[in-house]
Design a protein around this motif. Structure first.
Motif, mmCIF file in Angstrom:
data_model
loop_
_atom_site.group_PDB
_atom_site.id
_atom_site.type_symbol
_atom_site.label_atom_id
_atom_site.label_comp_id
_atom_site.label_asym_id
_atom_site.label_seq_id
_atom_site.Cartn_x
_atom_site.Cartn_y
_atom_site.Cartn_z
ATOM 1 N N MET A 250 -16.973 56.635 11.869
ATOM 2 C CA MET A 250 -15.980 57.499 12.914
ATOM 3 C C MET A 250 -17.164 57.333 13.641
ATOM 4 S SD MET A 250 -14.695 60.558 10.630
ATOM 5 C CE MET A 250 -13.703 61.370 12.278
ATOM 6 N N PRO A 251 -16.475 57.762 15.446
ATOM 7 C CA PRO A 251 -17.438 57.877 16.468
ATOM 8 C C PRO A 251 -17.920 59.321 16.789
ATOM 9 C CG PRO A 251 -14.966 58.408 17.714
ATOM 10 C CD PRO A 251 -14.787 57.784 15.605
ATOM 11 N N GLN A 252 -19.400 58.489 17.858
ATOM 12 C CA GLN A 252 -20.788 59.876 17.570
ATOM 13 C C GLN A 252 -19.666 60.679 18.249
ATOM 14 O OE1 GLN A 252 -24.171 58.347 18.051
ATOM 15 N NE2 GLN A 252 -25.114 61.310 17.948
ATOM 16 N N ILE A 253 -19.985 62.260 17.982
ATOM 17 C CA ILE A 253 -19.308 63.146 18.888
ATOM 18 C C ILE A 253 -19.844 63.288 20.096
ATOM 19 C CG2 ILE A 253 -18.898 65.896 18.870
ATOM 20 C CD1 ILE A 253 -18.756 66.197 16.120
ATOM 21 N N GLY A 254 -19.400 63.198 21.599
ATOM 22 C CA GLY A 254 -20.551 63.256 22.660
ATOM 23 C C GLY A 254 -20.559 61.694 23.263
ATOM 24 N N ASP A 255 -20.042 60.401 22.110
ATOM 25 C CA ASP A 255 -20.189 59.605 22.476
ATOM 26 C C ASP A 255 -19.260 58.752 23.913
ATOM 27 O OD1 ASP A 255 -21.200 56.886 23.386
ATOM 28 O OD2 ASP A 255 -20.099 56.198 20.947
ATOM 29 N N PRO A 256 -19.727 58.667 25.396
ATOM 30 C CA PRO A 256 -19.051 58.996 26.742
ATOM 31 C C PRO A 256 -18.385 57.315 25.934
ATOM 32 C CG PRO A 256 -21.622 57.992 26.895
ATOM 33 C CD PRO A 256 -20.944 59.197 25.802
ATOM 34 N N SER B 153 -16.846 56.275 23.341
ATOM 35 C CA SER B 153 -16.029 56.334 22.241
ATOM 36 C C SER B 153 -14.343 56.333 23.056
ATOM 37 C CB SER B 153 -16.157 57.668 21.808
ATOM 38 O OG SER B 153 -15.872 58.250 21.968
ATOM 39 N N ALA B 154 -13.201 56.234 21.896
ATOM 40 C CA ALA B 154 -12.423 56.042 22.393
ATOM 41 C C ALA B 154 -11.423 56.928 23.435
ATOM 42 C CB ALA B 154 -11.513 55.569 21.428
ATOM 43 N N PRO B 155 -11.835 58.578 22.799
ATOM 44 C CA PRO B 155 -11.226 60.076 23.267
ATOM 45 C C PRO B 155 -12.257 59.183 24.288
ATOM 46 C CG PRO B 155 -11.718 60.180 20.977
ATOM 47 C CD PRO B 155 -12.038 58.706 21.162
ATOM 48 N N ASN B 156 -13.776 59.824 24.724
ATOM 49 C CA ASN B 156 -13.974 60.212 25.719
ATOM 50 C C ASN B 156 -13.333 58.905 27.047
ATOM 51 O OD1 ASN B 156 -14.793 62.836 24.989
ATOM 52 N ND2 ASN B 156 -16.288 61.209 24.217
ATOM 53 N N SER B 157 -12.900 57.479 26.799
ATOM 54 C CA SER B 157 -13.145 56.636 27.963
ATOM 55 C C SER B 157 -12.362 56.344 27.667
ATOM 56 C CB SER B 157 -13.572 54.958 26.770
ATOM 57 O OG SER B 157 -12.679 54.477 25.636
ATOM 58 N N HIS B 158 -10.883 56.277 26.951
ATOM 59 C CA HIS B 158 -9.789 55.715 27.752
ATOM 60 C C HIS B 158 -8.228 57.424 27.116
ATOM 61 C CE1 HIS B 158 -9.810 53.525 24.132
ATOM 62 N NE2 HIS B 158 -8.768 53.814 23.598
ATOM 63 N N VAL B 159 -8.424 57.484 26.008
ATOM 64 C CA VAL B 159 -7.732 58.319 25.361
ATOM 65 C C VAL B 159 -7.340 59.731 26.025
ATOM 66 C CG1 VAL B 159 -6.847 59.976 23.458
ATOM 67 C CG2 VAL B 159 -7.959 57.918 23.264
ATOM 68 N N SER B 160 -8.595 60.500 26.239
ATOM 69 C CA SER B 160 -8.476 61.847 26.784
ATOM 70 C C SER B 160 -7.710 62.366 28.848
ATOM 71 C CB SER B 160 -9.954 62.609 27.011
ATOM 72 O OG SER B 160 -10.426 63.015 25.370
ATOM 73 N N VAL B 161 -8.378 60.746 28.834
ATOM 74 C CA VAL B 161 -7.647 60.294 30.581
ATOM 75 C C VAL B 161 -6.430 60.535 30.558
ATOM 76 C CG1 VAL B 161 -8.094 58.609 32.625
ATOM 77 C CG2 VAL B 161 -10.154 59.667 30.999
ATOM 78 N N HIS B 162 -5.781 59.801 29.454
ATOM 79 C CA HIS B 162 -4.486 59.340 29.925
ATOM 80 C C HIS B 162 -3.834 59.914 29.450
ATOM 81 C CE1 HIS B 162 -0.424 56.730 28.481
ATOM 82 N NE2 HIS B 162 -0.326 57.678 27.778
ATOM 83 N N TYR B 163 -3.849 61.314 28.593
ATOM 84 C CA TYR B 163 -3.359 62.584 27.890
ATOM 85 C C TYR B 163 -3.281 63.386 29.780
ATOM 86 C CZ TYR B 163 -3.782 61.815 23.427
ATOM 87 O OH TYR B 163 -3.521 61.365 22.111
ATOM 88 N N ILE B 164 -4.484 62.914 30.329
ATOM 89 C CA ILE B 164 -4.158 64.397 31.332
ATOM 90 C C ILE B 164 -3.893 63.213 32.263
ATOM 91 C CG2 ILE B 164 -6.291 64.944 33.148
ATOM 92 C CD1 ILE B 164 -8.522 64.582 30.960
ATOM 93 N N GLU B 165 -3.815 62.289 32.881
ATOM 94 C CA GLU B 165 -2.895 62.130 33.686
ATOM 95 C C GLU B 165 -2.044 61.758 32.909
ATOM 96 O OE1 GLU B 165 -4.840 58.459 34.761
ATOM 97 O OE2 GLU B 165 -6.745 58.822 35.459
ATOM 98 N N ASN B 166 -1.057 61.610 32.571
ATOM 99 C CA ASN B 166 0.741 61.344 32.183
ATOM 100 C C ASN B 166 1.254 62.457 31.293
ATOM 101 O OD1 ASN B 166 0.622 58.641 33.236
ATOM 102 N ND2 ASN B 166 -1.178 58.126 31.679
ATOM 103 N N THR B 167 0.263 63.518 31.102
ATOM 104 C CA THR B 167 1.550 64.743 30.195
ATOM 105 C C THR B 167 2.362 65.103 30.894
ATOM 106 O OG1 THR B 167 -0.686 65.506 29.363
ATOM 107 C CG2 THR B 167 0.437 67.116 29.376
#
Length: 255
Positions: free
Chosen positions: A24-30, A32-46
């Motif tokens: 599993m990705p390390q917590i806080g790793d810039p 990692s998938a959640p921090n690199s593009h997944v969260s950004v996709h949620y924020i920009e397209n919600t």
């Protein structure tokens, strides 16, 4: 032999998840998938994809709606499992109140202090307020803080207060453990029905814009979220009441 098998199953169930933590990705790793593009996709397209200003609700009931369905199912199964496990516990324990404590609980007229204050006054006033807030949280979960989980917990709290404060005087009808378990199951069924209807309409599972009725897409999306939130509310409230009923059957408290 059955106990040995149960211990082995529990050990495997505990060891396997810990063994998988390394991949599993390390917590806080810039990177990692959640921090690199997944969260950004949620924020920009919600707003454009989910038609909801509340990003938390969009993630829970839009982007990962199937996962939330499984969570609701797990809660329902948790209540059923508690009911099954405790069904074989036949011993009823009774809390003994010593004379000093008993004297403190009563006033000169013989009425109990906690009955006259907590139940008849404070709790009776709090219960409708909590219910109104639960309805508000349920119907405004799409556009503000809240949703089905919170609304279900609030409704369950009202029934907990009603059953445990003074059991011999209730403001709401008594809900048996069988009925509460059925309510939790109905909630999960309503959630799954929303996904089945979207499949009938030619869309993906829980693709709310594909309901088989002719209304604007925005309204279809709102109807889908409302169905999901109602299902989660019933699932959470039913599970809480089921566990409460099972525990109250096994442990009786003197009044």
């Amino acid at each position: 032999m059955r106990k040995v098998f149960s211990v082995i199953v529990i050990c495997v169930a505990l060891i396997v998840p810990f063994a998988m933590f390394e991949v599993m990705p390390q917590i806080g790793d810039p990177n990692s998938a959640p921090n690199s593009h997944v969260s950004v996709h949620y924020i920009e397209n919600t707003q454009s994809i989910a038609n909801s200003p509340n990003m938390v609700t969009s993630v829970i009931v839009d982007f990962r709606a199937f996962d939330t369905l499984l969570e609701t199912t797990v809660m329902f199964l948790a209540g059923v499992c508690v009911m099954i496990i405790l069904a074989g516990v036949y011993k009823t324990k009774k809390r003994v109140i010593d004379p000093g404590e008993s004297k403190m609980l009563r006033v000169r007229s013989g009425e109990k202090v906690f009955r006259s204050i907590n139940k008849d006054v404070i709790i009776t006033l709090l219960q409708p307020m909590i219910l109104v807030y639960a309805v508000y949280v349920l119907f405004h979960g799409e556009v503000s803080l809240g949703g089905g989980f919170q609304a279900g917990a609030l409704i369950g709290t009202v029934l907990l207060l009603d059953a445990m404060a003074v059991p011999d005087k209730r403001n709401f009808p008594n809900i048996t453990k069988g009925t509460s378990a059925m309510i939790a199951g109905i909630g999960t069924f309503i959630y799954a029905t929303a996904g089945i209807l979207t499949l009938i309409g030619g869309g993906l599972f829980l693709e709310y814009e594909k309901f088989p009725w002719n209304v604007p897409l925005l309204e279809q999306h709102s109807i889908g979220i409302l169905m999901v939130e109602i299902g989660v509310t019933l699932g959470v409230a039913g599970t809480i009441v089921t566990i409460m009923n099972v525990l109250l059957e096994k442990v009786k408290f003197d009044k």
